[in-house]
Each structure stands twice: as structure tokens, then as C-alpha cells.
Design an enzyme around this catalytic site. Structure first.
Site, mmCIF file in Angstrom:
data_model
loop_
_atom_site.group_PDB
_atom_site.id
_atom_site.type_symbol
_atom_site.label_atom_id
_atom_site.label_comp_id
_atom_site.label_asym_id
_atom_site.label_seq_id
_atom_site.Cartn_x
_atom_site.Cartn_y
_atom_site.Cartn_z
ATOM 1 N N ARG A 123 16.706 4.416 4.359
ATOM 2 C CA ARG A 123 15.337 4.561 4.853
ATOM 3 C C ARG A 123 15.246 4.797 6.364
ATOM 4 O O ARG A 123 14.743 3.944 7.123
ATOM 5 C CB ARG A 123 14.486 3.368 4.414
ATOM 6 C CG ARG A 123 14.495 3.209 2.911
ATOM 7 C CD ARG A 123 13.517 2.208 2.417
ATOM 8 N NE ARG A 123 12.175 2.721 2.317
ATOM 9 C CZ ARG A 123 11.170 2.053 1.766
ATOM 10 N NH1 ARG A 123 11.387 0.861 1.273
ATOM 11 N NH2 ARG A 123 9.972 2.569 1.708
ATOM 12 N N ASP A 307 8.368 5.200 -7.477
ATOM 13 C CA ASP A 307 7.891 3.834 -7.678
ATOM 14 C C ASP A 307 7.631 3.507 -9.153
ATOM 15 O O ASP A 307 7.305 2.366 -9.481
ATOM 16 C CB ASP A 307 6.609 3.578 -6.861
ATOM 17 C CG ASP A 307 6.907 3.381 -5.387
ATOM 18 O OD1 ASP A 307 8.093 3.285 -5.016
ATOM 19 O OD2 ASP A 307 5.944 3.314 -4.586
HETATM 20 C C1 UD1 Z 1 6.275 5.183 0.742
HETATM 21 C C2 UD1 Z 1 5.766 4.055 -0.131
HETATM 22 C C3 UD1 Z 1 6.833 3.637 -1.139
HETATM 23 C C4 UD1 Z 1 7.316 4.842 -1.929
HETATM 24 C C5 UD1 Z 1 7.713 5.987 -1.004
HETATM 25 C C6 UD1 Z 1 8.059 7.261 -1.737
HETATM 26 C C7 UD1 Z 1 4.234 2.922 1.366
HETATM 27 C C8 UD1 Z 1 3.914 1.714 2.160
HETATM 28 N N1 UD1 Z 1 5.408 2.926 0.737
HETATM 29 O O1 UD1 Z 1 7.390 4.690 1.471
HETATM 30 O O2 UD1 Z 1 6.254 2.677 -2.025
HETATM 31 O O3 UD1 Z 1 8.437 4.463 -2.708
HETATM 32 O O4 UD1 Z 1 6.644 6.281 -0.093
HETATM 33 O O5 UD1 Z 1 7.008 7.649 -2.558
HETATM 34 O O6 UD1 Z 1 3.451 3.837 1.258
HETATM 35 N N2 UD1 Z 1 12.929 9.714 5.115
HETATM 36 C C9 UD1 Z 1 13.735 10.227 6.097
HETATM 37 N N3 UD1 Z 1 13.308 10.096 7.398
HETATM 38 C C10 UD1 Z 1 12.148 9.481 7.735
HETATM 39 C C11 UD1 Z 1 11.326 8.951 6.708
HETATM 40 C C12 UD1 Z 1 11.760 9.091 5.402
HETATM 41 O O7 UD1 Z 1 14.794 10.788 5.836
HETATM 42 O O8 UD1 Z 1 11.824 9.401 8.919
HETATM 43 C C13 UD1 Z 1 13.369 9.823 3.694
HETATM 44 C C14 UD1 Z 1 13.613 8.446 3.057
HETATM 45 O O9 UD1 Z 1 14.892 7.963 3.351
HETATM 46 C C15 UD1 Z 1 13.442 8.743 1.594
HETATM 47 C C16 UD1 Z 1 12.356 9.826 1.606
HETATM 48 O O10 UD1 Z 1 12.313 10.350 2.925
HETATM 49 O O11 UD1 Z 1 14.626 9.260 1.045
HETATM 50 C C17 UD1 Z 1 10.982 9.342 1.212
HETATM 51 O O12 UD1 Z 1 10.582 8.284 2.051
HETATM 52 P P1 UD1 Z 1 9.076 8.087 2.503
HETATM 53 O O13 UD1 Z 1 8.222 9.062 1.783
HETATM 54 O O14 UD1 Z 1 9.037 8.084 3.987
HETATM 55 O O15 UD1 Z 1 8.767 6.637 1.983
HETATM 56 P P2 UD1 Z 1 7.935 5.510 2.727
HETATM 57 O O16 UD1 Z 1 6.801 6.098 3.474
HETATM 58 O O17 UD1 Z 1 8.874 4.605 3.446
#
Ligand code: UD1
Length: 420
Positions: A123, A307
Site C-alpha cells: 500500500r 473488498d
Molecule cells: C480504498 C478503500 C479500500 C479498498 C480500496 C480499493 C477507503 C478508505 N479504502 O483504499 O477499502 O479496498 O480503495 O478499492 O476508501 N496504490 C499505489 N500508490 C498509491 C496509492 C495506491 O500504488 O499512492 C495502489 C495500491 O497499492 C493498490 C491500488 O493502488 O494496489 C489500489 O489502492 P487504492 O485504490 O489507493 O486503495 P485505498 O484508497 O487505500
């Protein structure tokens, strides 16, 4: 430590009302940092994570009143007393990082502890920071806390390498007060992003395109307070849909939006579950014939939600035929497999695929809720397993499901919470 005891159950029957969405209310509360006047948030679910976000707001100097019986939170912005998000709150809840964009925009500077990995994957937050840099901020992510500063944010163009939900939200919030028009490309399209944009627009922001892959934010001078009702939780909805299916029950799910659960509905129907959109809610019937396997690939919205992956996996252990589930959003989101296997699920991991043999005779076992949705999946599996399933570390479940066992009990589930 408290745990849940789950007994094998007959079909769940009756009605359940879905609460406000956790993943919508958290960014919405973070967005109140941008407000110059009081905000009233309605349809707020009674969840630990919501309380953590309220503590965060108090931590930066705001006055917050929580009325969970009424599903209402009042936030009265005061002068920010700090530009640092309390470290213990970030460690407790990753979504605390969503305060960084609003703090940076409002105070010109923000410091947030690095959130670190968790059981579902590494993450990273690189895309959030890429966005802040595109708005002209100087970001120092070499240490902990991570800091960002900008005397005045200026609009920029950001392409997200992956449509990250959190990055889209954080950048969108920061850009509301940036000078000029910011464009986020390959933005996430989740309904929670639309809800956040609707709230920000009520506060006076000028956001267009939320819910598509291109979001345009025209910066304004200041945002005022607003009143907003949070959308229903589509993951809680999906979880109760699977609860009806796995027990071969008949459940009417009220206060749910069918449009937000299309992927889950489609997959359930492929398995032979009957899903009807009625005026009163979504009626889900698993009692109208044998259920069969289907394959799942998790994707960003409108694809099948990560999820819902673990809950669906629990269901697939009970249907006829072998199914394959591929997790495409979080690389390590298979922790529940070991726990389901303790219950006799016999799931194998082959490369990135989880192979689930159907028609397994699940039995009760002592299992651990490794994360929020994994915990829900174990409870659902417990409803089908012979004997008693003990689910520990249930604080994960209570972070994200409002009155989970009360709602299940009302549908006839034999589940109790006990203190160890
Ligand atoms: C949100 C949800 C979570 C859900 C997820 C994906 C909230 C509070 N949580 O989490 O319940 O499981 O969306 O639907 O809304 N990534 C990167 N760089 C970044 C950010 C993300 O590489 O800066 C990657 C992550 O590692 C992951 C993917 O993007 O593989 C999706 O993550 P993201 O959509 O950001 O999830 P969250 O916002 O943390």
C-alpha cells in the site's frame, strides 16, 4: 479480547437496512478540514474508523460532536492548532492519510506519519504525493513523518498510474483551493469519490467529472460549511447479499443502491442466486435451486470490488464446481485463505490465482480476522460450517461493519460476541 462464536445456520430470512458507507464518510470527514463554517454529516455509520477520524479532527483543533443513534456528526471548524496528523491515529487507520490533502490546502503545510503496509499489501502512497507535487507542493518523503508544503497550491495535471481511490480523493481535496484548473487523469471512479465530490461542491468547490476517469477541479478562494447525507455502503450491501446466498436464504436488503453493486449482482446471478431490484430494496434468494461456481477477477470500479473478494470466496466453497479468483488490486489479499482452509475449504494458491474447490464440508475452527473483509468472510463461512466457529481479532470487523452481529441475528443467525 472479544471474539464471535458462529454456529451453523439454516437460511437467513428477513430484512436488513444498510448503513452509510465507511469509505465515503471517512474522506468526507477529512474534507471538513477545508471548511470555513460548520458541517453536518448525516447517515453516518457507527464505526470505530469514523470515531478515529473524529479524533483526528479534534487533534487538529476542531470541535466535533458524534451522535451515532441519529447517524449524525457535527463538525465545527476552528483555527488549525497543528498541521501534523497525530501519529497514533495514522497507525490505527490508514485512511487518516486522507487528511494530508486538505491540511496542505488549508494550512499550506502538512505532516503525516508514513502509513506503512498492512496485511493486504504494501500500500504505497506515491500517487498521492505525485499529485501534491503536481500542485506545486514541495514534498519530503525521505523520512517519517512525510511532509508537504506550498505557500499557494497551483493547478496541475496528474496522471495516476493506477486509479487509486485514496490518491484521487486526496488530490481532489487539495485541488479545491489551488489556483486554476487541475485535471486528474486515470482517476478512480468509485461511487465514494462521487459522494465526496458532491459534498465538496456543496461546500462551494467546482468539481466536474467525478465518477469518470477524468476529474476537473477549478480552484476557489475558500469553502464554506455544508450538510450532506452519506451514500449507503455498497460493500456492506454486497456482504449481506452473500450472506443470503451462502445460507441459501431469502433476504430483503433495504437502503441499498442496486447500481453500486452491479458486479456483485452479476456474479451472484451467474452462480444461480436470484437478485431482484424491488422498490423496497434488493431481494436476494439463494433458495431457488442449486448454486454453481463462477470465476472472479477483482478490478477497480465498476469491476468486481476487491473488498468483496474474500466473502465471495467463502460462498464459492459451498457451491457446485471449482472456481478461480484472481486478486488484481492488492497483491497480498489472500490472508483469509489459510483461515478458510482451517475450516476445511481446501483452497489452493497457484501463482496469482486462488483455486476453490466447491461443495466443501466446512467445519468450525478457531480462526483469525486478518483484516476487515476477511473477518466478514469467516463469519459467513461460519454460518455454513458444522459446529462452532470462533472468530478472533474481531475489532477489524467492528472497524467497518455497523452492528454486524445485531443485523445478522435479526436475520436468524446464531452468532454471539463473547469476551475472552
Ligand atoms: C480504498 C478503500 C479500500 C479498498 C480500496 C480499493 C477507503 C478508505 N479504502 O483504499 O477499502 O479496498 O480503495 O478499492 O476508501 N496504490 C499505489 N500508490 C498509491 C496509492 C495506491 O500504488 O499512492 C495502489 C495500491 O497499492 C493498490 C491500488 O493502488 O494496489 C489500489 O489502492 P487504492 O485504490 O489507493 O486503495 P485505498 O484508497 O487505500
Amino acid at each position: 479480547m472479544a471474539k464471535y462464536l458462529v454456529e451453523k445456520n439454516g437460511p437467513l430470512r428477513g430484512e436488513v437496512a444498510i448503513s452509510g458507507a465507511k469509505n465515503a464518510v471517512l474522506p468526507i470527514l477529512a474534507a471538513t478540514i477545508l471548511a470555513e463554517g460548520p458541517c453536518e454529516i448525516l447517515e453516518v455509520p457507527a464505526l470505530r474508523d469514523v470515531d478515529v477520524m473524529c479524533r483526528l479532527l479534534r487533534g487538529v483543533g476542531f470541535h466535533v460532536e458524534e451522535y451515532y443513534e441519529e447517524g449524525r456528526i457535527l463538525v465545527e471548524p476552528r483555527k488549525l492548532t497543528t498541521d501534523e496528523v497525530p501519529r497514533d491515529l495514522v497507525k490505527k487507520m490508514r485512511a487518516s492519510f486522507l487528511a494530508m490533502g486538505p491540511l496542505l490546502a488549508k494550512a499550506g503545510q502538512a505532516m503525516v506519519a508514513a502509513p506503512g503496509g498492512c496485511t493486504i499489501g504494501a500500500r504505497p502512497i506515491d500517487l498521492h504525493l505525485k499529485g501534491f507535487r503536481a500542485l506545486g507542493a514541495t514534498v519530503d518523503d525521505g523520512g517519517d513523518p512525510i511532509s508537504a508544503r506550498a505557500d499557494k497550491l497551483t493547478a496541475g495535471k496528474v496522471y495516476l498510474d493506477f486509479p487509486s481511490v485514496g490518491a484521487t480523493e486526496n488530490i481532489m481535496m487539495a485541488a479545491t483551493l489551488a489556483e486554476g484548473v487541475t485535471v486528474i487523469e486515470n482517476a478512480a471512479e468509485e461511487p465514494e469519490i462521487v459522494d465526496l465530490a458532491n459534498f465538496l461542491n456543496k461546500m462551494g468547490a467546482k468539481i466536474k467529472g467525478a465518477g469518470t476517469d477524468t476529474v476537473r477541479i477549478e480552484g476557489v478562494q475558500a469553502l464554506h460549511g455544508a450538510k450532506h447525507a452519506v451514500i449507503p455502503d455498497r460493500i456492506e450491501t454486497g456482504t449481506f447479499m452473500v450472506a443470503a446466498a451462502i445460507t441459501r436464504g431469502d433476504v430483503l436488503i433495504k437502503n441499498a443502491l442496486p447500481d453500486h453493486v452491479k458486479a456483485v449482482t452479476a456474479k451472484l446471478m451467474e452462480c444461480g442466486v436470484t437478485v431482484e431490484d424491488l422498490e423496497e430494496g434488493i431481494r436476494v434468494r439463494g433458495d431457488r435451486g442449486p448454486l454453481a461456481s463462477t470465476d472472479i477477477k477483482t478490478m477497480p470500479y465498476p469491476g468486481f470490488p476487491t473488498d468483496m473478494q474474500s466473502q465471495f470466496m467463502a460462498l464459492m466453497t459451498t457451491v457446485k464446481g471449482t472456481s478461480v479468483i484472481v486478486e488484481k488490486v492488492f497483491e497480498n489479499r489472500y490472508m483469509h485463505i489459510g483461515e478458510l482452509n482451517r475450516m476445511g475449504a481446501g483452497i489452493r494458491i497457484e501463482g496469482n490465482n486462488a483455486v476453490i474447490p466447491g461443495e466443501q464440508r466446512l467445519h468450525g475452527a478457531q480462526v483469525i480476522a486478518t483484516d476487515l473483509r476477511a473477518g466478514a468472510a469467516l463469519v459467513l463461512a461460519g454460518l455454513r460450517a458444522e459446529g462452532v466457529t470462533e472468530v478472533s481479532e474481531i475489532y477489524h470487523i467492528e472497524r467497518g461493519y455497523a452492528d454486524f452481529i445485531g443485523k445478522l441475528q435479526a436475520l436468524g443467525a446464531k452468532i454471539t460476541k463473547v469476551e475472552d
